[in-house]
Design a protein around this motif. Structure first.
Motif, PDB file in Angstrom:
ATOM      1  N   THR A   1       3.775  -6.219  -8.508  1.00 13.77           N
ATOM      2  CA  THR A   1       4.231  -6.860  -7.276  1.00 13.77           C
ATOM      3  C   THR A   1       5.653  -6.444  -6.897  1.00 13.77           C
ATOM      4  O   THR A   1       6.373  -7.158  -6.224  1.00 13.77           O
ATOM      5  N   GLY A   2       6.042  -5.238  -7.358  1.00 11.95           N
ATOM      6  CA  GLY A   2       7.241  -4.593  -6.836  1.00 11.95           C
ATOM      7  C   GLY A   2       8.558  -5.194  -7.264  1.00 11.95           C
ATOM      8  O   GLY A   2       9.496  -5.252  -6.453  1.00 11.95           O
ATOM      9  N   CYS A   3       8.679  -5.596  -8.520  1.00 10.04           N
ATOM     10  CA  CYS A   3       9.956  -6.150  -8.987  1.00 10.04           C
ATOM     11  C   CYS A   3      11.105  -5.191  -8.718  1.00 10.04           C
ATOM     12  O   CYS A   3      12.147  -5.583  -8.191  1.00 10.04           O
ATOM     13  N   LEU A   4      10.928  -3.924  -9.053  1.00 10.02           N
ATOM     14  CA  LEU A   4      11.987  -2.931  -8.880  1.00 10.02           C
ATOM     15  C   LEU A   4      12.470  -2.851  -7.451  1.00 10.02           C
ATOM     16  O   LEU A   4      13.652  -2.630  -7.183  1.00 10.02           O
ATOM     17  N   TRP A   5      11.551  -3.027  -6.502  1.00  7.94           N
ATOM     18  CA  TRP A   5      11.851  -2.839  -5.085  1.00  7.94           C
ATOM     19  C   TRP A   5      12.300  -4.124  -4.395  1.00  7.94           C
ATOM     20  O   TRP A   5      12.395  -4.169  -3.175  1.00  7.94           O
ATOM     21  N   GLY A   6      12.536  -5.189  -5.163  1.00 13.94           N
ATOM     22  CA  GLY A   6      12.962  -6.447  -4.575  1.00 13.94           C
ATOM     23  C   GLY A   6      11.825  -7.401  -4.301  1.00 13.94           C
ATOM     24  O   GLY A   6      11.998  -8.387  -3.570  1.00 13.94           O
ATOM     25  N   GLY A   7      10.663  -7.139  -4.899  1.00 10.47           N
ATOM     26  CA  GLY A   7       9.525  -8.045  -4.763  1.00 10.47           C
ATOM     27  C   GLY A   7       9.532  -9.086  -5.862  1.00 10.47           C
ATOM     28  O   GLY A   7      10.541  -9.765  -6.086  1.00 10.47           O
ATOM     29  N   ASN A   8       8.421  -9.200  -6.565  1.00 10.35           N
ATOM     30  CA  ASN A   8       8.284 -10.178  -7.631  1.00 10.35           C
ATOM     31  C   ASN A   8       7.879  -9.497  -8.930  1.00 10.35           C
ATOM     32  O   ASN A   8       7.331  -8.393  -8.923  1.00 10.35           O
ATOM     33  N   LEU A   9       8.120 -10.165 -10.041  1.00  7.65           N
ATOM     34  CA  LEU A   9       7.516  -9.807 -11.314  1.00  7.65           C
ATOM     35  C   LEU A   9       6.457 -10.854 -11.603  1.00  7.65           C
ATOM     36  O   LEU A   9       6.724 -12.061 -11.514  1.00  7.65           O
TER      37      LEU A   9
ATOM     38  N   PHE B   1       1.849 -16.378 -12.302  1.00 10.49           N
ATOM     39  CA  PHE B   1       3.226 -16.866 -12.240  1.00 10.49           C
ATOM     40  C   PHE B   1       4.065 -15.730 -11.675  1.00 10.49           C
ATOM     41  O   PHE B   1       3.938 -14.580 -12.101  1.00 10.49           O
ATOM     42  N   THR B   2       4.938 -16.032 -10.721  1.00 15.32           N
ATOM     43  CA  THR B   2       5.746 -14.990 -10.096  1.00 15.32           C
ATOM     44  C   THR B   2       7.209 -15.369 -10.120  1.00 15.32           C
ATOM     45  O   THR B   2       7.574 -16.541  -9.986  1.00 15.32           O
ATOM     46  N   LEU B   3       8.033 -14.339 -10.287  1.00 15.25           N
ATOM     47  CA  LEU B   3       9.480 -14.517 -10.280  1.00 15.25           C
ATOM     48  C   LEU B   3      10.071 -13.581  -9.240  1.00 15.25           C
ATOM     49  O   LEU B   3       9.809 -12.377  -9.258  1.00 15.25           O
ATOM     50  N   LYS B   4      10.858 -14.097  -8.327  1.00 13.13           N
ATOM     51  CA  LYS B   4      11.501 -13.279  -7.308  1.00 13.13           C
ATOM     52  C   LYS B   4      12.557 -12.389  -7.947  1.00 13.13           C
ATOM     53  O   LYS B   4      13.337 -12.835  -8.786  1.00 13.13           O
ATOM     54  N   CYS B   5      12.580 -11.123  -7.538  1.00 16.32           N
ATOM     55  CA  CYS B   5      13.498 -10.141  -8.131  1.00 16.32           C
ATOM     56  C   CYS B   5      14.525  -9.671  -7.109  1.00 16.32           C
ATOM     57  O   CYS B   5      14.244  -9.617  -5.909  1.00 16.32           O
ATOM     58  N   ALA B   6      15.703  -9.317  -7.609  1.00 11.98           N
ATOM     59  CA  ALA B   6      16.768  -8.868  -6.724  1.00 11.98           C
ATOM     60  C   ALA B   6      16.497  -7.516  -6.115  1.00 11.98           C
ATOM     61  O   ALA B   6      16.829  -7.252  -4.957  1.00 11.98           O
ATOM     62  N   GLY B   7      15.899  -6.601  -6.893  1.00 15.84           N
ATOM     63  CA  GLY B   7      15.614  -5.251  -6.408  1.00 15.84           C
ATOM     64  C   GLY B   7      16.734  -4.298  -6.750  1.00 15.84           C
ATOM     65  O   GLY B   7      17.909  -4.600  -6.550  1.00 15.84           O
ATOM     66  N   TYR B   8      16.358  -3.112  -7.280  1.00 16.38           N
ATOM     67  CA  TYR B   8      17.348  -2.123  -7.700  1.00 16.38           C
ATOM     68  C   TYR B   8      17.141  -0.771  -7.021  1.00 16.38           C
ATOM     69  O   TYR B   8      17.922   0.159  -7.250  1.00 16.38           O
ATOM     70  N   ALA B   9      16.136  -0.662  -6.193  1.00 14.55           N
ATOM     71  CA  ALA B   9      15.864   0.605  -5.513  1.00 14.55           C
ATOM     72  C   ALA B   9      15.239   0.322  -4.158  1.00 14.55           C
ATOM     73  O   ALA B   9      14.660  -0.749  -3.942  1.00 14.55           O
ATOM     74  N   ALA B  10      15.367   1.276  -3.234  1.00 18.19           N
ATOM     75  CA  ALA B  10      14.785   1.113  -1.912  1.00 18.19           C
ATOM     76  C   ALA B  10      13.270   1.249  -2.003  1.00 18.19           C
ATOM     77  O   ALA B  10      12.764   2.107  -2.739  1.00 18.19           O
ATOM     78  N   PRO B  11      12.515   0.394  -1.300  1.00 21.04           N
ATOM     79  CA  PRO B  11      11.045   0.471  -1.376  1.00 21.04           C
ATOM     80  C   PRO B  11      10.528   1.836  -0.958  1.00 21.04           C
ATOM     81  O   PRO B  11      11.131   2.534  -0.156  1.00 21.04           O
ATOM     82  N   GLY B  12       9.371   2.182  -1.572  1.00 19.08           N
ATOM     83  CA  GLY B  12       8.687   3.389  -1.164  1.00 19.08           C
ATOM     84  C   GLY B  12       8.459   4.403  -2.257  1.00 19.08           C
ATOM     85  O   GLY B  12       7.818   5.417  -2.028  1.00 19.08           O
ATOM     86  N   GLY B  13       8.946   4.165  -3.463  1.00 18.09           N
ATOM     87  CA  GLY B  13       8.763   5.129  -4.536  1.00 18.09           C
ATOM     88  C   GLY B  13       7.577   4.792  -5.415  1.00 18.09           C
ATOM     89  O   GLY B  13       6.864   3.835  -5.188  1.00 18.09           O
ATOM     90  N   ASP B  14       7.402   5.607  -6.467  1.00 21.66           N
ATOM     91  CA  ASP B  14       6.309   5.395  -7.423  1.00 21.66           C
ATOM     92  C   ASP B  14       6.684   4.328  -8.424  1.00 21.66           C
ATOM     93  O   ASP B  14       7.732   4.366  -9.019  1.00 21.66           O
TER      94      ASP B  14
END
Length: 277
Positions: A245-253, A264-277
């Motif tokens: 669910t895109g934790c890296l991109w600012g989604g959820n883990l 169960f989901t946890l909102k993530c801050a995001g460390y990269a711009a969306p759109g990568g692998d």
């Protein structure tokens, strides 16, 4: 004992710890399944690897494309290093070789008959049933753990062949298998793999379909948990559950409790711009 499956972490170690607090993970009794991509692009890949390894038998992880990329970069940095990799702290750590030797012994597929679930990072082609998928996974795992490890990693990259044929041999066969388990999102109705499309399937106009919608799926009776597809998000369809669910991109883990299918989901801050692998 409770078993939880957890989506792609990609070095987001702090978010993983917060999610485990949320689900009240008990390392003495509970088990964690990780769908792969423990590392890369996020800030704490080293800490993530150390933690998952430290869990011993309480953690089961399958290899994802970023995990294999880490192994390839370890063996041949000049050839495989990418400018947006965040893997350097792993290579300079005192326990680097120990961690990477542990990682290369992880499976590509995990099946647990008692729970009735199979876990892979990306997907399965329609021509495979569970038994064939397990056989194919073992073929690659034996090479990863054997003397041809480095040679395999240098032949691993590429999009061809893109269609299953039981007569495939050598690096072509192993590359196709790895691409299914770690990179697959879309294919044609006939099962030809396609790697350019990465978006949500409901917004795709290319004529390709998600691997889990391919007709005549021989694995159709198998319940599959997978990650890799952050733009798909939390998604259940045709006996499959996607939990990247895109934790890296600012989604959820996301954690999925396998006993009752609670998420169960946890909102993530995001460390990269969306759109990568």
């Amino acid at each position: 004992m409770t078993t939880y499956a957890i989506g792609d972490i990609q070095g987001c170690y702090d978010e993983l710890c917060a999610l485990l607090d949320l689900i009240q993970f008990d390392a003495q009794h509970d088990v964690l399944w990780f769908v792969g991509d423990l590392v890369n692009r996020g800030p704490k890949s080293l800490e993530t690897l150390r933690f998952v390894k430290s869990l011993g038998e309480r953690a089961i992880t399958v290899l994802g494309n970023h995990d294999l990329h880490l192994l390839a970069t370890w063996q041949n940095k000049q050839r495989h290093f990418k400018s947006n990799d965040t893997l350097a702290p792993i290579f300079t750590a005192d326990d680097s070789n120990e961690l990477l030797e542990w990682l290369r012994k992880r499976p590509l597929l995990h099946h647990e008959a008692q729970l009735g679930y199979t876990m892979v990072h990306a997907g399965l082609p329609p021509q495979w049933d569970l038994a064939l998928a397990q056989q194919c996974a073992r073929e690659v795992e034996e090479v990863l753990r054997g003397d041809k490890f480095k040679e395999f990693l240098n032949h691993m990259y590429g999009n061809k062949p893109n269609h299953w044929n039981p007569a495939l041999k050598g690096w072509d066969r192993l590359r196709f298998i790895v691409n299914c388990f770690t990179r697959l999102r879309f294919c044609t109705p006939a099962g030809e793999l396609e790697f350019e499309q990465k978006g949500n399937p409901d917004q795709n106009s290319s004529g390709h379909i998600p691997w889990f919608r391919a007709p005549q799926r021989r694995w159709a009776g198998t319940r599959i948990i997978f990650g890799h597809w952050s733009t798909l998000g939390l998604h259940q369809e045709n006996n499959t559950t996607a939990i990247d669910t895109g934790c890296l991109w600012g989604g959820n883990l996301t954690a999925l409790r396998l006993d009752d299918h609670t998420t169960f989901t946890l909102k993530c801050a995001g460390y990269a711009a969306p759109g990568g692998d």
